[in-house]
Design an enzyme around this catalytic site. Structure first.
Site, PDB file in Angstrom:
ATOM      1  N   GLY A   1     -14.406   4.008  -3.073  1.00  0.00           N
ATOM      2  CA  GLY A   1     -14.460   4.823  -2.089  1.00  0.00           C
ATOM      3  C   GLY A   1     -12.938   4.793  -1.366  1.00  0.00           C
ATOM      4  N   TYR A   2     -12.991   6.264  -0.612  1.00  0.00           N
ATOM      5  CA  TYR A   2     -11.566   6.291   0.113  1.00  0.00           C
ATOM      6  C   TYR A   2     -11.678   6.068   1.509  1.00  0.00           C
ATOM      7  CZ  TYR A   2      -9.446   7.373  -4.296  1.00  0.00           C
ATOM      8  OH  TYR A   2      -8.829   7.487  -5.655  1.00  0.00           O
ATOM      9  N   LEU A   3     -11.068   5.516   2.122  1.00  0.00           N
ATOM     10  CA  LEU A   3     -11.020   5.531   3.669  1.00  0.00           C
ATOM     11  C   LEU A   3     -10.023   6.540   4.103  1.00  0.00           C
ATOM     12  CD1 LEU A   3     -10.921   1.698   4.016  1.00  0.00           C
ATOM     13  CD2 LEU A   3     -12.502   2.999   5.099  1.00  0.00           C
ATOM     14  N   CYS A   4      -9.049   6.798   3.292  1.00  0.00           N
ATOM     15  CA  CYS A   4      -8.313   8.155   3.855  1.00  0.00           C
ATOM     16  C   CYS A   4      -7.739   8.550   2.253  1.00  0.00           C
ATOM     17  CB  CYS A   4      -6.946   7.262   4.376  1.00  0.00           C
ATOM     18  SG  CYS A   4      -5.541   8.567   4.820  1.00  0.00           S
TER      19      CYS A   4
ATOM     20  N   GLU B   1     -15.046   7.994   3.295  1.00  0.00           N
ATOM     21  CA  GLU B   1     -15.407   9.174   3.314  1.00  0.00           C
ATOM     22  C   GLU B   1     -16.713   9.746   2.433  1.00  0.00           C
ATOM     23  OE1 GLU B   1     -11.688  10.784   1.944  1.00  0.00           O
ATOM     24  OE2 GLU B   1     -10.620  10.580   3.634  1.00  0.00           O
TER      25      GLU B   1
END
Lengths: 157, 157
Positions: B28-31, B82
């Site tokens: 997953g992406y934090l940003c 996200e």
């Protein structure tokens, strides 16, 4: 997760004669939205990456993940951060049984000095040092993530 | 920093008989903005946090910082990411002197299988396996950070 209660104050006077320890802190944000923040920081000769989740309704409890990483890597990552790195010295000052963290800011926040004390409950009493000024607990413009976007030298009052 | 040259293809056929190794990847992406990405990933029984800067004009070279962290911490951080976690199996398949990374996606990207090969120059030749389909190098919708936001099952064609 522990619930932190912190009260924040301006500083009006000479606290430096009482300082027990101090560390230079430089930090930037790779992400600074309310849902999550990703911060890199050097603190003295150590480096850290810290990820925080969204605060609860009270803003008191918040998921936090932190790892120590080499200072050289922090400096590389600071180059990637959002504009507005925070640069400050943190002083530890004892007052009775509590310890104040006093942050003296540099750069675009030069002139701003803020003191924080951590309490175990909202009504816990503490000794007020003579140099302690107006309380600013909860004032958003004093958040580090805000001082980056709207630094002290841009405030109109 | 090394310049990576990668070519990406769809997969039309049975590659699984030739697989040398495989690992489940969840990320997953934090940003995930163009200026910087902060990704957390489990890969088999290992966990990683990876920060990438903006690509150069060619998109070929990009600052990358990566640390191994415990899988349990990745899972905590995935909850902060996200919306749109990517879940896939990565298979390694040899073809002559090259090794293809074949990603079979699950969840909202179920049905999508993509193969990548890393080359040392843009005109380097490589053996094309029978199952290799249409080339999609540089097509943005096949980027993992895009598959999260606009997954395969929402594509109209």
């Amino acid at each position: 997760m522990a619930t932190e209660i912190e009260r924040k104050f301006l500083v009006n006077g000479d606290f430096k004669v009482e300082v027990e320890a101090s560390q230079r802190i430089t930090q930037g944000y790779l992400c600074s939205i309310p849902e999550r923040t990703v911060r890199v920081r050097t603190k003295g000769d150590k480096g850290f990456i810290t990820i925080k989740g969204i605060g609860g309704a009270s803003g008191a409890s918040r998921y936090e993940w932190e790892k120590e990483i080499p200072v050289g890597e922090v400096n590389e990552l600071l180059a990637l951060c959002e504009p507005g790195v925070i640069d400050k010295t943190r002083y530890l000052v004892k007052s009775g049984k509590h310890t104040f963290e006093v942050d003296e800011f540099y750069g675009d926040n030069d002139g701003l000095i803020v003191a924080e004390v951590e309490l175990s409950s909202e009504d816990e009493q503490f000794e007020k040092p003579e140099w302690l000024g107006e309380e600013v607990t909860g004032e958003v413009r004093y958040y580090n993530s805000m001082l980056m976007k709207a630094p002290f030298n841009t405030w109109s009052e």
